[in-house]
Scaffold this motif. Sequence first.
Motif, PDB file in Angstrom:
ATOM      1  N   SER A  11      -0.166   8.820  -8.341  1.00  0.00           N
ATOM      2  CA  SER A  11      -0.544   9.726  -9.435  1.00  0.00           C
ATOM      3  C   SER A  11      -0.557   8.991 -10.786  1.00  0.00           C
ATOM      4  O   SER A  11      -1.236   9.423 -11.711  1.00  0.00           O
ATOM      5  CB  SER A  11       0.406  10.924  -9.499  1.00  0.00           C
ATOM      6  OG  SER A  11       1.702  10.483  -9.805  1.00  0.00           O
ATOM      7  N   VAL A  12       0.183   7.887 -10.912  1.00  0.00           N
ATOM      8  CA  VAL A  12       0.187   7.135 -12.173  1.00  0.00           C
ATOM      9  C   VAL A  12      -0.480   5.767 -12.026  1.00  0.00           C
ATOM     10  O   VAL A  12      -0.380   4.917 -12.916  1.00  0.00           O
ATOM     11  CB  VAL A  12       1.620   6.973 -12.750  1.00  0.00           C
ATOM     12  CG1 VAL A  12       2.187   8.312 -13.158  1.00  0.00           C
ATOM     13  CG2 VAL A  12       2.542   6.277 -11.747  1.00  0.00           C
ATOM     14  N   LEU A  13      -1.148   5.572 -10.884  1.00  0.00           N
ATOM     15  CA  LEU A  13      -1.847   4.308 -10.621  1.00  0.00           C
ATOM     16  C   LEU A  13      -3.268   4.656 -10.218  1.00  0.00           C
ATOM     17  O   LEU A  13      -3.664   5.805 -10.229  1.00  0.00           O
ATOM     18  CB  LEU A  13      -1.146   3.556  -9.482  1.00  0.00           C
ATOM     19  CG  LEU A  13       0.346   3.271  -9.669  1.00  0.00           C
ATOM     20  CD1 LEU A  13       0.970   2.862  -8.341  1.00  0.00           C
ATOM     21  CD2 LEU A  13       0.547   2.163 -10.701  1.00  0.00           C
ATOM     22  N   SER A  14      -4.038   3.630  -9.825  1.00  0.00           N
ATOM     23  CA  SER A  14      -5.310   3.962  -9.193  1.00  0.00           C
ATOM     24  C   SER A  14      -5.153   3.740  -7.691  1.00  0.00           C
ATOM     25  O   SER A  14      -4.349   2.909  -7.255  1.00  0.00           O
ATOM     26  CB  SER A  14      -6.457   3.148  -9.788  1.00  0.00           C
ATOM     27  OG  SER A  14      -6.221   1.785  -9.622  1.00  0.00           O
ATOM     28  N   PRO A  15      -5.927   4.488  -6.896  1.00  0.00           N
ATOM     29  CA  PRO A  15      -5.786   4.387  -5.443  1.00  0.00           C
ATOM     30  C   PRO A  15      -6.108   2.983  -4.940  1.00  0.00           C
ATOM     31  O   PRO A  15      -6.857   2.243  -5.576  1.00  0.00           O
ATOM     32  CB  PRO A  15      -6.824   5.387  -4.911  1.00  0.00           C
ATOM     33  CG  PRO A  15      -7.221   6.234  -6.063  1.00  0.00           C
ATOM     34  CD  PRO A  15      -6.964   5.451  -7.296  1.00  0.00           C
ATOM     35  N   LEU A  16      -5.503   2.640  -3.815  1.00  0.00           N
ATOM     36  CA  LEU A  16      -5.674   1.303  -3.246  1.00  0.00           C
ATOM     37  C   LEU A  16      -5.779   1.441  -1.736  1.00  0.00           C
ATOM     38  O   LEU A  16      -4.995   2.176  -1.125  1.00  0.00           O
ATOM     39  CB  LEU A  16      -4.427   0.480  -3.605  1.00  0.00           C
ATOM     40  CG  LEU A  16      -4.486  -1.038  -3.636  1.00  0.00           C
ATOM     41  CD1 LEU A  16      -5.588  -1.545  -4.542  1.00  0.00           C
ATOM     42  CD2 LEU A  16      -3.141  -1.595  -4.083  1.00  0.00           C
ATOM     43  N   ASP A  17      -6.765   0.745  -1.141  1.00  0.00           N
ATOM     44  CA  ASP A  17      -6.788   0.666   0.316  1.00  0.00           C
ATOM     45  C   ASP A  17      -6.741  -0.818   0.705  1.00  0.00           C
ATOM     46  O   ASP A  17      -6.720  -1.702  -0.168  1.00  0.00           O
ATOM     47  CB  ASP A  17      -8.017   1.384   0.912  1.00  0.00           C
ATOM     48  CG  ASP A  17      -9.324   0.787   0.413  1.00  0.00           C
ATOM     49  OD1 ASP A  17      -9.332  -0.389  -0.015  1.00  0.00           O
ATOM     50  OD2 ASP A  17     -10.344   1.493   0.431  1.00  0.00           O
ATOM     51  N   ASP A  36     -14.008  -4.106 -11.056  1.00  0.00           N
ATOM     52  CA  ASP A  36     -14.726  -3.006 -11.690  1.00  0.00           C
ATOM     53  C   ASP A  36     -13.824  -2.031 -12.457  1.00  0.00           C
ATOM     54  O   ASP A  36     -14.288  -1.002 -12.934  1.00  0.00           O
ATOM     55  CB  ASP A  36     -15.548  -2.237 -10.643  1.00  0.00           C
ATOM     56  CG  ASP A  36     -14.654  -1.658  -9.545  1.00  0.00           C
ATOM     57  OD1 ASP A  36     -13.423  -1.795  -9.635  1.00  0.00           O
ATOM     58  OD2 ASP A  36     -15.211  -1.063  -8.594  1.00  0.00           O
ATOM     59  N   SER A  37     -12.539  -2.327 -12.563  1.00  0.00           N
ATOM     60  CA  SER A  37     -11.645  -1.415 -13.290  1.00  0.00           C
ATOM     61  C   SER A  37     -12.072  -1.302 -14.753  1.00  0.00           C
ATOM     62  O   SER A  37     -12.228  -2.312 -15.444  1.00  0.00           O
ATOM     63  CB  SER A  37     -10.211  -1.957 -13.235  1.00  0.00           C
ATOM     64  OG  SER A  37      -9.484  -1.533 -14.371  1.00  0.00           O
ATOM     65  N   LEU A  64       0.840  -1.215   0.000  1.00  0.00           N
ATOM     66  CA  LEU A  64       0.000   0.000   0.000  1.00  0.00           C
ATOM     67  C   LEU A  64       0.871   1.259   0.000  1.00  0.00           C
ATOM     68  O   LEU A  64       0.551   2.252  -0.669  1.00  0.00           O
ATOM     69  CB  LEU A  64      -0.945  -0.009   1.212  1.00  0.00           C
ATOM     70  CG  LEU A  64      -2.057  -1.058   1.142  1.00  0.00           C
ATOM     71  CD1 LEU A  64      -2.811  -1.134   2.472  1.00  0.00           C
ATOM     72  CD2 LEU A  64      -3.034  -0.755   0.003  1.00  0.00           C
ATOM     73  N   ALA A  65       1.973   1.216   0.734  1.00  0.00           N
ATOM     74  CA  ALA A  65       2.869   2.379   0.757  1.00  0.00           C
ATOM     75  C   ALA A  65       3.513   2.606  -0.604  1.00  0.00           C
ATOM     76  O   ALA A  65       3.639   3.756  -1.069  1.00  0.00           O
ATOM     77  CB  ALA A  65       3.938   2.185   1.832  1.00  0.00           C
TER      78      ALA A  65
END
Length: 169
Positions: free
Chosen positions: A22-28, A65-66, A14-15
């Motif tokens: 900014s060049v990926l999609s967010p992840l939790d 869902d991407s 995650l880190a």
Amino acid sequence: MLRDATAADFPTILALNEAFVSVLSPLDHGRLARLHAQAALHRVIERDGRVVAFLLVLREGADYDSPNYRWFAQRQARFLYVDRIVVAADAHGAGTRLYRDAFAFARRSAVPVIACEFDIQPPNPASERFHARLGFREVGQQPLYGGSKVVSLQLLDVAAGESPLATSA
Ligand SMILES: CC(C)(COP(=O)(O)OP(=O)(O)OC[C@H]1O[C@@H](n2cnc3c(N)ncnc32)[C@H](O)[C@@H]1OP(=O)(O)O)[C@@H](O)C(=O)NCCC(=O)NCCS
């Protein structure tokens, strides 16, 4: 050391994702856990006890869902989809190693193509050069987030030996 990712790696993964978000999609944590559970391949590279890179790959049939994953799912019957690859700034070279592993996995699994995408608006020149060098080619483009981002959808035909790495893994 190249090995399978485990839940214990999630904080570092995650880190790493956050460092390049900014060049990926967010992840939790929840989203990562769901992707991990569905992954065909989820690998990390560890150096001196520290995870410095990861690769997460899905196959067709995943519940994801991407819009990029869906773009390929509508067009390819059997594929590996590289959802994300991230390499720490001080670990260059790990990206090629992770892809070499993915190509070998594709051949073992008799999956003919590997799919991925990278940003072209705004551009991600490192990723563009990286994927071009591996032998990927553009098969489409699509806008995301209402047009604030455009991605290049890329495919590599493993079965046809399109990659310079394809025979040497
Ligand atoms: C893109 C990324 C995965 C590449 O991994 P890497 O381990 O740095 O790549 P490698 O060292 O194996 O490099 C292989 C080739 O990629 C290209 N490349 C890698 N980093 C580059 C950079 N910063 N600028 C330009 N080209 C670069 C080069 O062509 C390089 O070959 P060369 O060393 O002979 O010039 C890594 O830079 C990264 O994680 N970036 C941030 C997250 C990201 O963009 N992920 C991909 C999203 S689609």
